[in-house]
Each structure stands twice: as structure tokens, then as C-alpha cells.
Write a protein that holds these residues in place. Structure first.
Motif, PDB file in Angstrom:
ATOM      1  N   UNK A 274       0.828  -1.212   0.000  1.00 14.28           N
ATOM      2  CA  UNK A 274       0.000   0.000   0.000  1.00 14.28           C
ATOM      3  C   UNK A 274       0.860   1.259   0.000  1.00 14.28           C
ATOM      4  N   UNK A 275       1.995   1.214   0.732  1.00 13.12           N
ATOM      5  CA  UNK A 275       2.897   2.377   0.753  1.00 13.12           C
ATOM      6  C   UNK A 275       3.552   2.617  -0.597  1.00 13.12           C
ATOM      7  N   UNK A 276       3.598   1.574  -1.440  1.00  8.88           N
ATOM      8  CA  UNK A 276       4.302   1.690  -2.723  1.00  8.88           C
ATOM      9  C   UNK A 276       3.361   1.612  -3.920  1.00  8.88           C
ATOM     10  N   UNK A 277       2.115   1.917  -3.671  1.00  9.68           N
ATOM     11  CA  UNK A 277       1.105   1.927  -4.737  1.00  9.68           C
ATOM     12  C   UNK A 277       1.007   0.613  -5.494  1.00  9.68           C
ATOM     13  N   UNK A 278       1.195  -0.483  -4.768  1.00 12.79           N
ATOM     14  CA  UNK A 278       1.024  -1.800  -5.389  1.00 12.79           C
ATOM     15  C   UNK A 278      -0.356  -2.338  -4.987  1.00 12.79           C
ATOM     16  N   UNK A 279      -1.100  -2.798  -5.956  1.00  8.98           N
ATOM     17  CA  UNK A 279      -2.471  -3.217  -5.684  1.00  8.98           C
ATOM     18  C   UNK A 279      -2.633  -4.689  -5.378  1.00  8.98           C
ATOM     19  N   UNK A 280      -1.532  -5.434  -5.378  1.00 11.25           N
ATOM     20  CA  UNK A 280      -1.656  -6.865  -5.088  1.00 11.25           C
ATOM     21  C   UNK A 280      -0.310  -7.396  -4.614  1.00 11.25           C
TER      22      UNK A 280
END
Ligand code: ATP
Ligand code: MG
Length: 386
Positions: A274-280
Motif C-alpha cells: 500500500x505504501x508503494x502503490x502496489x495493488x496486489x
């Protein structure tokens, strides 16, 4: 004198609908970046890209690089000439071997060319036979096929073979995911496979320093670098699990070790995602491979996260995973004998069928486990890969 060029083919799959330009532009940028530093010219035509004006000494290098660009399905080294039929014939005669059977297969994307594909096939076949009467035409099982590609831009390309490339979708067109990268064989393959579908990946490695060595961490760094051949600007982050593992060791039953560690890994990974804009999240699990990869184990580790978890290796046999690892160049690195953090405090009999209730009961024995996670995350280290 006819110049060599490299024809680049990409899939038709995504060349539909509104996203066509976005996919194509991403692919063009990825190819341009990949060939940076090589003296050559790139031409982006409709349905075909072409590399021209390079020294033949670097041809192999160009092809090797293109094989690492997702979205490129195949390439061919071709000879280039113009529309003049005598010129095409001279080139075809030069390329065709002096014995055996052959056929001509042409493709005319320039529809105004005075000859259609069938006429090109026949006329060119005749000209080749006139020059080399010892040859036979064999349309069904020829020893040699000369392909003729008449393009709109005034170029005609002749080639006889095609090199299969990675295929997939252009890197960066499929969202962002966080790959849990161990030092093993499976997780780099999982990352490769999901990146092949266009997903940008960021990697996260857990270590248990000083129980695991610097060399074990270096192995993850090296693996991330190899993945970087396919995944431009890949990033690696490392988190220590040492304190968490010690705490589990001190408070919980030994056979719950792996299950509990994996739940911590997933929770931490979700926060990092979530901190690195990863959705999965992406991991290298393969059903039934080890105790922590049974349906029951996966259920209890999956239960602590809300983001989707992709497991590209889930239905693959080990030998299938190894074959991909060898092809992408991670296998040799993965089998270097360094310990993984999962092997620290390894129980003699890991749980094969954990239940949520029992696992939660064990977990409740760990005091302040949220602070443990916060502290682990506070120590997160971003590794410079370039
Ligand atoms: P691999 O070959 O990828 O290490 P494995 O068969 O050894 O997988 P496990 O050790 O159970 O399987 O790990 C399953 C998955 O959990 C791995 O594929 C990886 O995605 C993740 N994982 C395991 N250990 C680590 C670690 N130290 N750091 C980051 N992720 C890990
Ligand atoms: Mg492992």
C-alpha cells in the motif's frame, strides 16, 4: 548491397479498443529504452516495428535485448530492398540456397502494390527457378521458405526464419504488484510470469540477519537484478523478521512457526504494497509443494490480507518452474546454497492443516504483535540495484 534489418512483431490481442495507443506507446518506449546505447535506428510502423542502420556485429545483442521486452512476440532478421521487382528477385535469388526445395510466402500490407500476394509468390518462384533450375518448388514441406513482406513505407523485407520472443503484454500496462522475493527458485519465476502480463513489479525480501547471512540477502539482490532485465527499474526492499521470529519462538508452539511467520510476512507485505502503490501481492506458492502450501495453509496465511494475492506458479510442477527459471536466467542463482529466513527455527514437524482458530490462538500469545510489525517496517531498507 542489401541491408540487414530486424523486424519486430507484437501481439494483436491488445491492439483493439481504446487502449491501443497506450499499449503501443508503452511498448515503443520499452523497446527504445532497451536498445539505448546501441547505435541503430528504430522505426515504428503500423503493425510492425523495424530496427535499421546497425552494425551486423551487434545484431545478436539487439535480438537478445528484444527477447527481454514483454509484448514483443517474435523477431526476424530480414534483408531490405525497395518495390522494384527486379531488385526483390535479385535479393531472393541471393538468399535461396543452391539445392533442395523451396517456397515463397508473401504478405502484402501495401495493398496498392501492383502484384497481389499470390502473384508475388508465383513470379518470384519462377525467377528463382530460372536462376537456380536445380531447385524444386514444394509448397507443403519445403526445405527453405523465403518470406516476402511488402510494407506501406516503400520497403520490402525478405526473411527466412523467425525467433520466438517472450510475448505477453508491454511491461507497465498491467498495474503494480509487490513480489515476495525469496532466494528460492519459485518466486523469481512467479514475478517473471506476472510481469509478462504487463504488471510492474516491486520486490520485497525478508531476512533474519544474523541468523541468515549477508550472502543470503545478496542472493535476493542478485535475483532482483536478473528480473530487472525484464522489469525495467525494478526496486528491492528488505525487511528483517528476526525479532518477530524470536518472539514466535519464545511464545508459540514450535510446529506453528512457519504458519505464523508467513502470516507476519503477508501483513508486512500488504503494508509495504500500500505504501508503494502496489495493488496486489505476488508469491511463488505451488499447491502441495511443501507443508505451507496446502489449501489449509494458504487459507490461513491469505486470511490476514485484503489485497489480491497472485500465485502464478500455483498449478505448476517443480520441473516446469525450473524450466522457466533456466530460460530467464535465475535458476543458477536460486540454487546457490544460502539459508532462507523460513529455515530459521524450522520445526521438525510443520503444520500441514492449520485452522484459523488454532493459529489465532497461538498468535494471541505474542505480546504487542502490532508493534513488532511497526518496528520491522521502520527498519525497511531500500536496496539500490543499479
Ligand atoms: P521459493 O522457491 O520462491 O523460495 P518455496 O518453494 O521455497 O518458494 P516457501 O519458502 O514456502 O516456498 O515460500 C513460498 C513463497 O513465499 C515464496 O515463493 C515467496 O514468494 C515467499 N517467501 C518465502 N520466503 C521469503 C523471503 N525470505 N522473502 C520474501 N518472500 C518469501
Ligand atoms: Mg523458499
Amino acid at each position: 548491397m542489401f541491408n540487414n534489418v530486424i523486424l519486430i512483431r507484437f501481439g494483436e490481442l491488445y491492439l483493439k479498443g481504446k487502449n491501443k495507443d497506450y499499449f503501443e506507446n508503452t511498448l515503443k518506449n520499452n523497446i527504445t529504452d532497451k536498445l539505448r546505447g546501441i547505435d541503430c535506428k528504430l522505426f515504428f510502423g503500423r503493425g510492425r516495428y523495424v530496427v535499421k542502420d546497425y552494425d551486423v556485429a551487434v545484431e545478436y545483442d539487439i535480438i537478445a535485448r528484444l527477447k527481454q521486452v514483454f509484448g514483443v512476440h517474435s523477431v526476424s532478421v530480414a534483408r531490405q530492398c525497395g518495390y522494384d521487382f527486379d531488385e526483390i528477385a535479385a535479393l531472393a535469388i541471393q538468399m535461396t540456397p543452391n539445392s533442395g526445395s523451396f517456397r515463397v510466402t508473401s504478405h502484402r500490407s501495401y495493398k496498392k502494390y501492383p502484384l497481389n500476394s499470390l502473384q508475388i509468390n508465383m513470379k518470384l518462384g519462377e525467377r528463382i527457378l530460372q536462376a537456380k533450375p536445380q531447385l524444386q518448388v514444394d509448397l507443403h514441406n519445403p526445405a527453405y521458405t523465403i518470406n516476402v513482406d511488402v510494407r506501406e513505407n516503400g520497403d520490402v523485407y525478405l526473411y527466412d526464419s523467425t525467433v520466438k520472443c517472450a510475448g505477453g503484454m508491454p511491461y507497465g500496462t498491467g498495474g503494480n504488484g509487490l513480489l515476495l522475493l525469496s532466494g528460492g527458485i519459485d518466486s523469481p519465476v512467479a514475478g517473471y510470469m506476472i510481469a509478462k502480463r504487463g504488471m510492474s513489479i516491486t520486490t520485497l525480501h525478508f531476512h533474519s540477519y544474523p541468523y541468515t547471512s549477508e550472502a543470503a540477502k545478496q542472493k535476493a539482490i542478485d535475483l532482483a537484478k536478473i528480473l530487472g532485465n525484464f522489469c525495467p527499474n525494478i526496486k528491492l526492499m528488505c525487511v528483517s523478521l528476526t525479532e518477530i521470529q524470536e518472539s514466535i519462538h519464545n511464545h508459540c508452539k514450535p510446529n506453528y512457526m512457519i504458519t505464523l511467520v508467513r502470516r507476519f510476512m503477508m501483513r508486512i507485505a500488504q503494508r509495504v504494497a500500500l505504501d508503494n502503490e502496489c495493488g496486489c501481492l505476488i508469491n511463488g506458492e505451488s499447491l502441495g509443494q511443501v507443508a505451507s502450501q496446502t489449501l489449509e495453509s494458504i487459507t490461513v496465511t491469505n486470511a490476514v490480507v485484503d489485497v489480491p494475492v497472485f500465485r502464478p506458479c500455483i498449478g505448476m510442477d517443480k520441473d516446469e518452474i525450473i524450466e522457466i527459471a533456466e530460460n530467464i536466467g535465475t535458476f543458477k542463482k536460486s540454487i546457490e546454497p544460502y539459508e532462507d529466513c523460513c529455515t530459521v527455527f524450522l520445526p521438525e514437524f510443520p503444520l500441514i492443516k492449520p485452522t484459523i482458530e488454532k493459529v489465532e490462538e497461538q498468535e494471541s500469545r505474542i505480546p504487542d504483535y502490532n508493534e513488532l510489525i511497526d518496528r520491522a517496517l521502520a527498519g525497511l531498507e531500500t536496496v539500490q540495484l543499479a
